[in-house]
Design a protein around this motif. Structure first.
Motif, short mmCIF file in Angstrom:
data_model
loop_
_atom_site.label_atom_id
_atom_site.label_comp_id
_atom_site.label_asym_id
_atom_site.label_seq_id
_atom_site.Cartn_x
_atom_site.Cartn_y
_atom_site.Cartn_z
N GLY A 1 0.43 -0.97 -0.08
CA GLY A 1 0.26 -0.03 -0.27
C GLY A 1 0.46 0.82 -0.25
N GLU A 2 1.24 1.60 1.55
CA GLU A 2 2.16 2.60 1.04
C GLU A 2 3.23 2.01 -0.13
N GLY A 3 3.50 3.40 -0.34
CA GLY A 3 4.76 3.70 -1.33
C GLY A 3 4.56 3.14 -2.65
N ALA A 4 2.90 2.66 -2.85
CA ALA A 4 2.66 2.12 -4.10
C ALA A 4 3.01 2.20 -6.05
N LEU A 5 3.30 3.87 -5.52
CA LEU A 5 3.07 5.30 -6.88
C LEU A 5 5.11 4.92 -6.47
N ASP A 6 5.85 4.60 -5.90
CA ASP A 6 7.31 5.01 -6.12
C ASP A 6 7.86 3.69 -6.72
N LYS A 7 7.06 2.73 -6.16
CA LYS A 7 7.17 1.34 -6.75
C LYS A 7 7.26 1.19 -7.83
N GLU B 1 -4.14 3.57 -1.01
CA GLU B 1 -4.74 4.43 -0.60
C GLU B 1 -4.12 5.59 -1.29
N GLU B 2 -2.93 5.75 -0.88
CA GLU B 2 -1.80 7.17 -1.64
C GLU B 2 -2.12 6.43 -2.84
N LEU B 3 -2.14 5.47 -3.70
CA LEU B 3 -2.06 5.67 -4.89
C LEU B 3 -3.45 5.75 -5.59
N ARG B 4 -4.33 5.48 -4.98
CA ARG B 4 -5.27 5.72 -5.70
C ARG B 4 -5.62 7.63 -5.36
N ASP B 5 -5.01 8.43 -4.49
CA ASP B 5 -5.37 9.84 -4.31
C ASP B 5 -4.48 10.58 -5.56
N ALA B 6 -3.18 9.54 -5.84
CA ALA B 6 -2.02 10.28 -6.39
C ALA B 6 -3.43 10.44 -8.21
N PHE B 7 -3.92 9.13 -8.02
CA PHE B 7 -5.07 8.95 -9.62
C PHE B 7 -5.54 10.09 -9.56
N ASN B 8 -6.15 10.71 -8.40
CA ASN B 8 -7.49 11.30 -8.34
C ASN B 8 -6.92 12.85 -8.68
N ARG B 9 -6.02 13.15 -8.17
CA ARG B 9 -5.48 13.99 -8.37
C ARG B 9 -5.74 14.58 -9.44
N GLU B 10 -4.37 13.72 -10.40
CA GLU B 10 -4.61 13.93 -12.37
C GLU B 10 -5.82 13.78 -12.99
N LEU B 11 -6.90 12.95 -12.31
CA LEU B 11 -7.78 12.64 -13.06
C LEU B 11 -8.98 13.95 -12.62
N LYS B 12 -9.04 14.94 -12.00
CA LYS B 12 -9.51 16.48 -11.61
C LYS B 12 -9.00 16.68 -12.47
N LYS B 13 -7.61 16.86 -12.81
CA LYS B 13 -7.36 17.96 -14.16
C LYS B 13 -7.55 17.86 -15.38
N ILE B 14 -8.60 16.87 -15.27
CA ILE B 14 -8.84 16.29 -16.85
C ILE B 14 -10.00 16.30 -16.87
#
Length: 300
Positions: free
Chosen positions: A42-48, A253-266
């Motif tokens: 979970g935590e650190g999934a985006l870094d991975k 959740e960390e990955l989902r939240d990062a995804f949501n931030r970029e999705l919001k821009k689109i």
């Protein structure tokens, strides 16, 4: 290109809690639960994902949501997700084909990182996985003969004209038609989308009711027809948005939240959203309103 799916199998429009593999059998849930909750996963999934340079995505080979054409993964979800993950520093989507009812179990078992299949956001699914904010909504439309001889624009005009409306057997559109006051003997059940198009062309129904997304895709191979502007049907005074999104493993959740931030821009940029997805039948009418939130949809 993938054959057009029987959408009732996908459970795409919340047609039935038993449709589309919403729930995982208890044994499989038990087997998979500790994988989804693994803190290392979970935590650190985006870094991975950034370090490895790719994200594993699952699709169900259902146009126009996610399908393989030749060796290229196409559709609404892969197109949007590719754009988002590139912005997050992950350049490649590595696809895995799954049966529809295996998408969430496979996610729980860590076979892939994200479900990219245009999956509807429902409380049952939220109990087993994490959803992004809505990527799209699914307004309804009507397929009619070319030229729209009955001048039908929505369910109210269909009722006023006394026409016969086709719907897919067991699909939610039947309840939309009844809710609009169309008589039951004016509602005809059909088994799959192409049956609806054929019924319109053959004059067995005057209009075929389904999502605008689905009908615009279907019209590509049925040029004798046309599709009305999409509209939001109501049931009991409540507008039916039928939203879909990306799906992540619980614990990510960390990955989902990062995804949501970029999705919001689109989704906050109508022209960009339409440009990305127009080839798959998505337009401004499919853009989710800012007030529509996954947290509320998960509550039911």
């Amino acid at each position: 290109m993938a054959d057009f799916p029987n959408l009732s199998r996908r459970g795409f429009l919340n047609r039935s809690a038993a449709v589309g593999g919403l729930l995982v059998v208890p044994g499989l849930l038990a087997a998979c639960s500790k994988t989804g909750a693994d803190s290392a996963d979970g935590e650190g999934a985006l870094d991975k994902l950034r370090k490895q340079g790719f994200v594993r995505v699952a699709y169900a080979d259902e146009a126009p949501y996610g399908y393989m054409e030749g060796k290229v993964l196409k559709g609404e979800a892969p197109t949007l997700h590719r754009e988002i993950f590139k912005a997050l520093g992950v350049d490649e989507l590595r696809p895995t084909l799954s049966e529809w009812d295996g998408l969430i179990p496979g996610l729980q078992a860590s076979k892939y990182d994200v479900v990219s299949a245009g999956m509807a956001i429902t409380p049952e699914r939220c109990a087993n996985a994490l959803f992004s904010e809505p990527e799209f909504i699914s307004p309804t439309a009507l397929m009619v003969k070319k030229g729209n001889p009955k001048k039908i624009t929505d369910l109210a005009s269909a009722k006023a004209a006394g026409i016969t409306v086709g719907v897919m057997a067991g699909a939610v559109e039947g309840s939309y038609a009844e809710g609009a006051g169309i008589a039951k003997d004016k509602i005809k059940s059909l088994q799959k989308p192409q049956d609806g198009a054929d019924a319109v062309k053959g004059g067995r129904v005057d209009a075929f009711l389904l999502t605008g997304i689905s009908l615009r895709w279907l019209a590509k191979t049925n040029p004798e027809t046309e599709v009305t502007e999409a509209f939001l049907p109501e049931l009991g005074g409540v507008k039916q948005y039928s939203p879909g999104g990306a799906v992540f493993r619980k614990g990510n959740e960390e990955l989902r939240d990062a995804f949501n931030r970029e999705l919001k821009k689109i989704v906050s940029d109508k022209s960009r959203y339409v440009e990305l997805l127009r080839d798959y039948g998505f337009g401004a009418t499919e853009l989710p309103p800012a007030t529509l939130k996954t947290a509320d949809l998960c509550k039911g």
